[in-house]
Design an enzyme around this catalytic site. Structure first.
Site: not given
Ligand code: ADP
Ligand code: NA
Length: 326
Positions: A112, A194, A197
């Site tokens: 990040k 990965k 969002k």
């Molecule tokens: P992001 O990385 O999309 O902003 P968050 O950090 O808010 O998401 O993570 C929220 C939850 O979703 C966490 O438990 C994270 O491990 C899971 N998560 C985020 N991205 C993925 C992905 N690509 N595949 C599976 N789980 C994910």
């Molecule tokens: Na995350």
């Protein structure tokens, strides 16, 4: 007494099908067997710049999505992180007992921070805030996707260290619950990264609020390879492998059985059918979501959630403060 769990999602965008498969899908399933606390971690979201009005909206939207996907406020606690000041108070104590080197080694920090022109200190101290989130609720289990493994390890190390120093019964040591499959859903545009969002390219993810047409377009437009054979080969066909995993997790059908059905066909049919699967999972959630956003129960649920969460969190914070002499 039921075992305790805690988990959270950042309102840094509308959750993707990756968030759903990796974490959120389990939230509703777990709430009957566990004493569950689910948080909208808006203070984590501000570790990178956010537009204030958008952040406020996303926070509410994420709360509505939590309930729409089946979290029942009568069974579980749902609240917004910034409504419970104990999180940042505990995070300070945790930071003071965490090495900078430990934080600089976190891969998510490296990822990040490399994407930011100027790196806020919050990005570095994100994991101590996450440790606070978890330990304040005496969480024994934390259901998260695979990308959180390193942060969970850090939380476990922290608790061992803190308890050894200040008293064995001060904090509960958490354990991650990672999905057997789908713990890391990959981008539709780049199977080496990965799905997220906060990705700048909306074609790379399926948002939980995308309408059927958009979902179909994104899946049909997902990058694949030139082999044209639906088979599970993570090394040579990582994009198709990713789509197969999504299909399998969402339908509970084994990958072998899916592969057998598309033998001798190109990617078109498979992608079209996967789009239908995703739509059928998301449509009922979206319907309930719209009702919740239009109604007035949401604010009350969050208000009550914050009161319930504060009681538990303040008790743990007091225990921490007493242990260290504050
Ligand atoms: P992001 O990385 O999309 O902003 P968050 O950090 O808010 O998401 O993570 C929220 C939850 O979703 C966490 O438990 C994270 O491990 C899971 N998560 C985020 N991205 C993925 C992905 N690509 N595949 C599976 N789980 C994910
Ligand atoms: Na995350």
């Amino acid at each position: 007494m039921k075992p305790t769990i805690f988990s959270g999602v950042q309102p840094s965008g509308i959750p993707t099908i990756g968030n759903y498969i990796g974490a959120m899908r389990g939230f509703a399933q777990l709430q009957d067997d566990y004493d569950a606390t689910y948080c909208i971690v808006n203070q984590h979201a501000i570790t990178v710049p956010q537009d204030p009005e958008t952040l406020r909206q996303m926070t509410r939207q994420l709360a509505a999505l939590y309930i729409a996907l089946g979290i029942d406020p009568k069974k579980s606690t749902i609240f917004v992180q910034s409504d419970v000041p104990a999180h940042t108070q505990a995070a300070w104590i945790i930071m003071c007992n965490t090495g900078i080197g430990e934080l600089e080694r976190m891969t998510q920090y490296k990822d990040k921070s490399s994407k930011q022109e100027s790196v806020g200190a919050g990005l570095l101290v994100y994991p101590p805030l996450m440790v606070a989130d978890i330990v304040l609720y005496d969480a024994q289990f934390v259901p998260v996707g695979d990308d959180q493994k390193q942060h969970i390890e850090l939380a476990r190390d922290f608790v061992d260290r803190f308890n050894a120093r200040y008293g064995e019964d001060t904090l509960v040591k958490p354990e991650g619950i990672f999905p057997k499959a789908g713990g890391r859903v990959m981008s539709l545009q780049d199977p080496t990264s990965k799905m997220s969002k906060s990705d700048a390219n909306p074609k790379s993810y399926i948002s939980m609020l995308d309408d059927p047409k958009v979902i179909t377009k994104k899946i049909k437009g997902a990058v694949t390879d030139s082999l044209g054979i639906v088979q599970y080969d993570k090394i040579n066909q990582p994009a198709i492998a990713n789509l197969l995993e999504m299909y399998s997790v969402l339908t509970d059908e084994s990958i072998e059985s899916i592969v057998a059905r598309y033998e001798g066909q190109g990617y078109g049919n498979f992608k079209g059918d996967l789009a239908e699967v995703v739509v059928s999972v998301l449509e009922p959630i979206q319907k309930r979501y719209e009702e919740l956003l239009a109604g007035d129960e949401l604010d009350k649920i969050l208000e009550e959630g914050a009161i319930k969460a504060s009681e538990v969190a303040n008790r743990t914070l007091a225990r921490m403060e007493k242990a260290i002499g504050l």
